[in-house]
Design a protein around this motif. Structure first.
Motif, short mmCIF file in Angstrom:
data_model
loop_
_atom_site.label_atom_id
_atom_site.label_comp_id
_atom_site.label_asym_id
_atom_site.label_seq_id
_atom_site.Cartn_x
_atom_site.Cartn_y
_atom_site.Cartn_z
N GLN A 34 1.00 -1.28 -0.05
CA GLN A 34 0.13 -0.04 0.11
C GLN A 34 0.80 1.34 -0.12
N TRP A 35 1.84 1.20 0.76
CA TRP A 35 2.76 2.67 0.98
C TRP A 35 3.53 2.83 -0.42
N MET A 36 3.95 1.78 -1.03
CA MET A 36 4.86 1.92 -2.10
C MET A 36 3.99 1.98 -3.50
N GLY A 37 2.75 1.41 -3.52
CA GLY A 37 2.10 1.41 -4.65
C GLY A 37 2.54 0.37 -5.62
N VAL A 38 2.96 -0.87 -5.08
CA VAL A 38 3.36 -1.98 -5.82
C VAL A 38 2.55 -3.25 -5.44
N SER A 39 2.61 -4.11 -6.30
CA SER A 39 1.75 -5.33 -5.91
C SER A 39 2.32 -6.16 -5.08
N PRO A 40 1.46 -7.02 -4.19
CA PRO A 40 1.97 -7.82 -3.11
C PRO A 40 2.85 -8.87 -3.46
N PRO A 41 2.78 -9.56 -4.91
CA PRO A 41 3.82 -10.56 -5.32
C PRO A 41 5.39 -9.86 -5.38
N THR A 42 5.11 -8.44 -5.89
CA THR A 42 6.50 -7.83 -5.96
C THR A 42 7.23 -7.41 -4.75
N VAL A 43 6.36 -6.96 -3.63
CA VAL A 43 6.91 -6.71 -2.18
C VAL A 43 7.35 -8.34 -1.61
N THR A 44 6.85 -9.26 -1.89
CA THR A 44 7.34 -10.53 -1.43
C THR A 44 8.68 -10.98 -1.90
N ASP A 45 8.79 -10.71 -3.34
CA ASP A 45 9.96 -11.25 -4.07
C ASP A 45 11.21 -10.37 -3.53
N ALA A 46 10.76 -8.86 -3.43
CA ALA A 46 11.89 -8.19 -3.11
C ALA A 46 12.09 -8.22 -1.41
N LEU A 47 11.39 -8.54 -0.49
CA LEU A 47 11.72 -8.97 0.80
C LEU A 47 12.43 -10.07 0.80
N ARG A 48 12.14 -11.39 0.02
CA ARG A 48 13.03 -12.36 0.07
C ARG A 48 14.57 -12.12 -0.46
N ARG A 49 14.75 -11.28 -1.24
CA ARG A 49 15.94 -10.90 -1.65
C ARG A 49 16.73 -10.22 -0.68
N MET A 50 16.05 -9.26 0.20
CA MET A 50 16.56 -8.41 1.00
C MET A 50 16.86 -9.34 2.34
N GLN A 51 15.96 -10.41 2.61
CA GLN A 51 16.30 -11.31 3.63
C GLN A 51 17.46 -12.11 3.39
N ARG A 52 17.73 -12.62 2.28
CA ARG A 52 19.01 -13.39 1.64
C ARG A 52 20.16 -12.44 1.78
N ASP A 53 20.05 -11.21 1.44
CA ASP A 53 21.20 -10.27 1.32
C ASP A 53 21.52 -9.77 3.07
N GLY A 54 20.77 -10.17 3.89
CA GLY A 54 20.97 -9.68 5.48
C GLY A 54 20.45 -8.44 5.71
N LEU A 55 19.42 -7.72 5.10
CA LEU A 55 19.00 -6.48 5.29
C LEU A 55 17.55 -6.49 6.26
N VAL A 56 17.11 -7.60 6.00
CA VAL A 56 15.65 -7.67 6.85
C VAL A 56 15.75 -9.09 7.61
N LEU A 57 14.83 -9.13 8.54
CA LEU A 57 14.44 -10.33 9.07
C LEU A 57 12.77 -10.51 9.06
N ILE A 58 12.48 -11.59 8.55
CA ILE A 58 10.89 -11.58 8.41
C ILE A 58 10.04 -12.86 9.48
N SER A 59 9.68 -12.50 10.22
CA SER A 59 8.90 -13.27 11.29
C SER A 59 7.95 -14.20 10.82
N LYS A 60 7.66 -15.10 11.84
CA LYS A 60 6.39 -15.98 11.44
C LYS A 60 5.11 -15.35 10.90
N ASP A 61 5.00 -14.16 11.80
CA ASP A 61 3.76 -13.53 11.41
C ASP A 61 3.89 -12.73 10.09
#
Length: 224
Positions: A34-61
């Motif tokens: 919602q904040w960035m105006g992009v699709s949910p799948p786009t966000v999911t893919d980006a967050l996976r890359r960011m987690q892989r690169d050590g930039l974010v942590l994604i919790s079970k929730d």
């Protein structure tokens, strides 16, 4: 010193996560979409890359948190943007809505050296023009409350405009600028519409109408 200019899509995600967290909201993929105006799948893919690169942590929730590396990089991006906003308004005289847009464009074009020189030339301001803290500096205000919660006929001072308005409702910034609301403005609510969809306010002696929703994003020091 800023880590790097905000040139990549990942930098924009880092900035968004930083700002949403700074507003006290939970950072989740749906909110980022919602904040960035992009699709949910786009966000999911980006967050996976960011987690892989050590930039974010994604919790079970599915809540998202910046790592120390991610926060360091995000802090540099936000700091650069807010310094440029302050320069564009205070030195070049642009209104804050235009300055917000131009800071996005300039951020990737200016070197760290130039940004640091601009910052130094202004005396290292503590906040951006909307009153939001420049990372690494503490603003002079204390506990703030939203304007909408202030009783009528009490004079209060505007200290900051929510990041929600900056990033999701830029036309609102133009509206606030048009009625004279800025950091340091004195505001009094003098009347509320029967349906509570609008407020009548006096800003530095001038009467104007303001939507209630906008008043939720204006944070004031009530002097209490």
């Amino acid at each position: 010193m800023c880590a790097r200019p905000a040139t990549s899509a990942i930098d924009r995600y880092l900035e968004s996560i930083f700002c949403i967290d700074g507003e006290g909201e939970a950072v989740r993929p749906g909110r980022l979409s919602q904040w960035m105006g992009v699709s949910p799948p786009t966000v999911t893919d980006a967050l996976r890359r960011m987690q892989r690169d050590g930039l974010v942590l994604i919790s079970k929730d599915r809540s998202v948190e910046l790592t120390s590396l991610g926060r360091e990089r995000a802090t540099g991006i936000v700091r650069r943007h807010r310094i440029l906003e302050r320069w564009l308004t205070d030195v070049l005289g642009l209104d804050w809505a235009v300055a917000d847009e131009e800071a996005d464009r300039l951020s990737s074009a200016m070197s760290d050296l130039v940004v640091e020189q601009i910052d130094s030339s202004m005396g290292a301001p503590r906040t951006c023009p909307h009153g939001n803290p420049i990372p690494g500096r503490k603003p002079t205000y204390g506990t703030l409350v939203p304007l909408v919660s202030v009783p009528d006929a009490i004079s209060v001072t505007v200290r900051r405009i929510s990041e929600v308005a900056e990033h999701e409702a830029r036309p609102l910034l133009k509206r606030l600028s048009a009625v004279g609301i800025k950091e340091g403005s004195d505001v009094v609510i003098v009347a509320r519409g029967g349906d509570e969809e609008a407020l009548t306010i006096v800003v530095d002696g001038t009467s104007s109408a303001l939507p209630v929703e906008a008043a939720r994003w204006i944070w004031v020091d009530a002097g209490t």
